[in-house]
Motif scaffolding. Structure first.
Motif, PDB file in Angstrom:
ATOM      1  N   PHE A 375      -6.450 -32.138  19.274  1.00 17.84           N
ATOM      2  CA  PHE A 375      -6.077 -31.666  20.600  1.00 17.84           C
ATOM      3  C   PHE A 375      -6.290 -32.765  21.632  1.00 17.84           C
ATOM      4  N   GLY A 376      -5.319 -32.931  22.510  1.00 10.27           N
ATOM      5  CA  GLY A 376      -5.466 -33.872  23.605  1.00 10.27           C
ATOM      6  C   GLY A 376      -6.304 -33.293  24.729  1.00 10.27           C
ATOM      7  N   ASP A 377      -6.529 -34.088  25.768  1.00 13.56           N
ATOM      8  CA  ASP A 377      -7.384 -33.626  26.863  1.00 13.56           C
ATOM      9  C   ASP A 377      -6.758 -32.483  27.658  1.00 13.56           C
ATOM     10  N   CYS A 378      -5.462 -32.226  27.422  1.00 10.21           N
ATOM     11  CA  CYS A 378      -4.793 -31.100  28.080  1.00 10.21           C
ATOM     12  C   CYS A 378      -5.008 -29.793  27.323  1.00 10.21           C
ATOM     13  N   GLY A 379      -5.632 -29.858  26.158  1.00 12.30           N
ATOM     14  CA  GLY A 379      -5.885 -28.665  25.366  1.00 12.30           C
ATOM     15  C   GLY A 379      -4.786 -28.308  24.394  1.00 12.30           C
ATOM     16  N   GLN A 380      -3.697 -29.093  24.367  1.00 14.29           N
ATOM     17  CA  GLN A 380      -2.604 -28.816  23.448  1.00 14.29           C
ATOM     18  C   GLN A 380      -2.680 -29.732  22.232  1.00 14.29           C
ATOM     19  N   ALA A 381      -2.169 -29.232  21.105  1.00 16.26           N
ATOM     20  CA  ALA A 381      -2.253 -29.961  19.843  1.00 16.26           C
ATOM     21  C   ALA A 381      -1.272 -31.127  19.847  1.00 16.26           C
ATOM     22  N   VAL A 382      -1.787 -32.326  19.598  1.00 14.86           N
ATOM     23  CA  VAL A 382      -0.932 -33.509  19.589  1.00 14.86           C
ATOM     24  C   VAL A 382      -0.527 -33.909  18.175  1.00 14.86           C
ATOM     25  N   ALA A 383      -1.283 -33.455  17.157  1.00 11.76           N
ATOM     26  CA  ALA A 383      -0.980 -33.823  15.773  1.00 11.76           C
ATOM     27  C   ALA A 383      -1.911 -33.048  14.855  1.00 11.76           C
ATOM     28  N   ASP A 384      -1.604 -33.069  13.560  1.00  9.60           N
ATOM     29  CA  ASP A 384      -2.554 -32.661  12.529  1.00  9.60           C
ATOM     30  C   ASP A 384      -2.921 -33.902  11.723  1.00  9.60           C
ATOM     31  N   LEU A 385      -4.122 -33.889  11.152  1.00 13.60           N
ATOM     32  CA  LEU A 385      -4.655 -35.066  10.467  1.00 13.60           C
ATOM     33  C   LEU A 385      -5.188 -34.675   9.103  1.00 13.60           C
ATOM     34  N   ILE A 386      -4.731 -35.375   8.052  1.00 12.74           N
ATOM     35  CA  ILE A 386      -5.250 -35.187   6.704  1.00 12.74           C
ATOM     36  C   ILE A 386      -6.278 -36.276   6.410  1.00 12.74           C
ATOM     37  N   ILE A 453       0.350 -24.948  21.473  1.00 11.87           N
ATOM     38  CA  ILE A 453       1.528 -25.566  20.863  1.00 11.87           C
ATOM     39  C   ILE A 453       2.522 -25.939  21.956  1.00 11.87           C
ATOM     40  N   TRP A 454       2.947 -27.190  21.955  1.00  9.48           N
ATOM     41  CA  TRP A 454       3.851 -27.676  22.993  1.00  9.48           C
ATOM     42  C   TRP A 454       5.127 -26.826  23.053  1.00  9.48           C
ATOM     43  N   PRO A 455       5.589 -26.477  24.255  1.00  6.63           N
ATOM     44  CA  PRO A 455       6.876 -25.762  24.367  1.00  6.63           C
ATOM     45  C   PRO A 455       8.019 -26.528  23.708  1.00  6.63           C
ATOM     46  N   GLU A 456       7.917 -27.847  23.720  1.00  4.27           N
ATOM     47  CA  GLU A 456       8.980 -28.651  23.105  1.00  4.27           C
ATOM     48  C   GLU A 456       9.080 -28.419  21.602  1.00  4.27           C
ATOM     49  N   GLU A 457       7.978 -28.034  20.955  1.00  2.00           N
ATOM     50  CA  GLU A 457       8.028 -27.721  19.526  1.00  2.00           C
ATOM     51  C   GLU A 457       8.630 -26.339  19.272  1.00  2.00           C
ATOM     52  N   GLN A 458       8.719 -25.530  20.329  1.00  2.00           N
ATOM     53  CA  GLN A 458       9.208 -24.159  20.183  1.00  2.00           C
ATOM     54  C   GLN A 458      10.682 -24.009  20.552  1.00  2.00           C
ATOM     55  N   ARG A 459      11.331 -25.116  20.873  1.00  2.00           N
ATOM     56  CA  ARG A 459      12.766 -25.063  21.158  1.00  2.00           C
ATOM     57  C   ARG A 459      13.544 -24.641  19.914  1.00  2.00           C
ATOM     58  N   PHE A 460      14.663 -23.945  20.121  1.00  2.00           N
ATOM     59  CA  PHE A 460      15.525 -23.582  19.003  1.00  2.00           C
ATOM     60  C   PHE A 460      16.403 -24.752  18.566  1.00  2.00           C
ATOM     61  N   GLU A 461      16.738 -25.622  19.477  1.00  2.00           N
ATOM     62  CA  GLU A 461      17.598 -26.762  19.173  1.00  2.00           C
ATOM     63  C   GLU A 461      16.789 -28.050  19.300  1.00  2.00           C
ATOM     64  N   ASN A 462      16.845 -28.890  18.262  1.00  2.00           N
ATOM     65  CA  ASN A 462      16.177 -30.199  18.267  1.00  2.00           C
ATOM     66  C   ASN A 462      14.733 -30.124  18.762  1.00  2.00           C
ATOM     67  N   PRO A 463      13.904 -29.319  18.120  1.00  2.00           N
ATOM     68  CA  PRO A 463      12.504 -29.229  18.566  1.00  2.00           C
ATOM     69  C   PRO A 463      11.761 -30.533  18.320  1.00  2.00           C
ATOM     70  N   HIS A 464      10.751 -30.767  19.143  1.00  2.00           N
ATOM     71  CA  HIS A 464       9.882 -31.922  18.944  1.00  2.00           C
ATOM     72  C   HIS A 464       9.166 -31.788  17.602  1.00  2.00           C
ATOM     73  N   LYS A 465       9.067 -32.878  16.875  1.00  2.00           N
ATOM     74  CA  LYS A 465       8.407 -32.870  15.573  1.00  2.00           C
ATOM     75  C   LYS A 465       6.897 -32.994  15.749  1.00  2.00           C
ATOM     76  N   HIS A 466       6.158 -32.092  15.127  1.00  2.00           N
ATOM     77  CA  HIS A 466       4.701 -32.171  15.133  1.00  2.00           C
ATOM     78  C   HIS A 466       4.274 -33.199  14.088  1.00  2.00           C
ATOM     79  N   TYR A 467       3.415 -34.132  14.495  1.00  2.00           N
ATOM     80  CA  TYR A 467       3.048 -35.236  13.612  1.00  2.00           C
ATOM     81  C   TYR A 467       1.963 -34.801  12.623  1.00  2.00           C
ATOM     82  N   LEU A 468       2.127 -35.213  11.377  1.00  2.00           N
ATOM     83  CA  LEU A 468       1.095 -35.046  10.348  1.00  2.00           C
ATOM     84  C   LEU A 468       0.623 -36.441   9.967  1.00  2.00           C
TER      85      LEU A 468
END
Length: 488
Positions: A375-386, A453-468
């Motif tokens: 999570f970034g300092d804004c409280g939203q998830a910026v990525a997942d990490l393995i 979860i970023w609103p950009e990841e929730q778009r129906f068209e061309n959503p932002h990719k969540h980084y792994l």
């Protein structure tokens, strides 16, 4: 209150819900005296439905129920015997079989992304092999429906969405467990009575065209219904003619039947026609009659795309009843979670295994591992990490990570926090984590989508990719295994 209390637990013995190859492999492991060797299997999926930006992890409760109750009765053993595939010693072993492994998982309702292990099974080889199909059946179906519902609810922009899909579901279980998943995904209720009873989901419904058609005229049908259910009258107004018959008769019932009883007409339902156009006309007619509080409910082959279009056109709709396109996830009806071995215990430690493929997306992430949400300092998830299972993630200082798609870049997490996603749910075959209510799971989904979860990841068209992303040590281990595989 009298009557039998029905819990959410399924009392049927569904232990035989497996593919035959699980049994032939288990018999082979038994013959080779490998039944107690510990292994690690991961459940993950490779792409989001509908080319979306996320999915909703659902079905964990049924996975736990299956694992806890896995056993074979005499009829099962007799059937296996009839196949003439298995040794007598193996069949005797099955008579006393119980799952004795551990199950780690994301909390049910977690927003998830491709290629991360949402469930990890650490168990004796046979135990881990036998539960494969049952796990995938539950996770694939319910995650698909919950994800579809989440998209539909987002399209509705705060309006009520109800599951109306039972009659189009693929069977009774698909309707009932689909309703459970839909409720987790954000639906306000279901028309499926069995799901309401079994899972305590709010139930709702109005009338069918058959009620209207049975009586000699539409007004009589509406009047009779209002007299029986004066506190919850929602009238189906499209049997004959919405604007020239249905709505005028509904208004007449509101004035002549309900108002003298000091009751209000709760709503009208449209099930056909141009819903955007009709709803605007109906809204004006109701308002002009002093029925501003009367809701407009619509159904008829709805999904996130048709709902978005209707509202874009100014449709005056308060509630959506969504059927076949929700309960079957019609636009993308396959979720695609898989179950792959990732490690084998040798000489006291888990040695990673990797599946290599000419299709890059099918190369697995090996080993026993952890997944963190960053999570970034804004409280939203910026990525997942393995990371490897034993690695510590210290974000008090800039943390170097590897983007596996661009490993040459030098990247760091700064001013971030991390949350470990997997938790131990089942230990030695028995649940140790508390049961979460559907209300808690549903609220958890909503909280993530609203705040994490970023609103950009929730778009129906061309959503932002969540980084792994991967820790440097984990990425190096995976690359070393790939190098070794090239020499095999």
């Amino acid at each position: 209150m009298g009557g039998r209390i029905v819990t959410q637990f399924d009392k049927r013995n569904i232990s035989m819900m497996m593919d035959l190859y699980e049994m032939t492999m288990a018999n082979g492991y038994f013959a080779n005296q490998q039944k107690t060797q510990k292994v690690v299997f991961d459940v993950f999926y490779r792409k989001n439905p509908d080319q979306g930006g996320y999915a909703v992890f659902t079905g964990l409760e049924q996975v736990v129920e299956y694992a806890e109750n896995l056993h074979f009765d005499s009829a099962d053993i007799d059937y296996f015997c009839s196949l003439n595939l298995f040794s007598e010693e193996f069949l005797q072993y099955l008579k006393e079989f119980r799952f004795t492994g551990d199950i780690y998982a994301f909390p049910e309702g977690t927003v998830m992304y491709p290629n991360e292990p949402v469930i990890t099974v650490v168990a004796p080889l046979i135990d881990a092999q036998l539960i494969e199909t049952a796990i995938l059946t539950q996770v694939n179906h319910q995650s698909l429906i919950a994800t579809k519902t989440s998209r539909i609810v987002r399209a509705a922009q705060g309006r009520i969405v109800s599951d109306f899909g039972a009659r189009r579901a693929h069977n009774i279980d698909a309707a009932v467990y689909g309703a459970r998943a839909a409720y987790i995904g954000g639906a306000s209720g279901t028309a499926t009575v069995m799901a309401g009873q079994k899972f305590r989901i709010p139930v709702n419904g109005t009338m069918a065209h058959s009620w209207v058609m049975y009586f000699k005229d539409e007004y009589e049908a509406f009047r009779r219904y209002a007299e029986i259910y004066p506190d919850n009258v929602v009238l189906l107004v499209d049997t004959y003619d919405v604007l020239h018959s249905g709505v005028p008769n509904a208004i007449r019932v509101a004035k002549e039947v309900l108002e003298p009883m000091n009751r209000r007409l709760k709503g009208v339902r449209l099930d056909s026609g141009d819903l955007a156009y009709l709803s605007k006309k109906v809204r004006k007619m109701l308002d002009d009659a002093g029925l501003e509080d009367c809701k407009i409910v619509v159904s008829n082959s709805l999904d996130e795309y048709t709902i978005t279009s209707i509202l874009y056109q100014g449709g005056k709709i308060d509630s959506f009843g969504v059927g076949e396109r929700l309960i079957t996830a019609k636009s993308d009806p396959v979720f695609g979670a898989v179950y792959k071995i990732s490690a084998v215990k040798e000489n006291g430690s888990f040695v990673p295994r990797i599946k290599v493929s000419e299709t890059v997306e099918k190369i697995t992430n090996p080993g026993l591992k952890q997944v963190y949400r960053i999570f970034g300092d804004c409280g939203q998830a910026v990525a997942d990490l393995i990371t490897g299972a034993e690695e510590e993630v210290d974000l008090t200082n800039p943390y170097r990570y590897v983007d596996p798609e661009k490993p040459w870049k030098n990247r760091h997490f700064e001013n971030c926090t991390a949350k470990k996603l997997q938790k131990l749910i089942v230990k030695n075959g028995r649940r140790i984590a508390p049961v979460q209510s559907l209300e808690e799971i549903r609220a958890y989904v909503k909280r993530q989508l609203d705040t994490e979860i970023w609103p950009e990841e929730q778009r129906f068209e061309n959503p932002h990719k969540h980084y792994l992303d991967m820790s440097p040590a984990y990425y190096e281990m995976k690359m070393n295994l790939l190098d070794e595989a090239r020499n095999l």
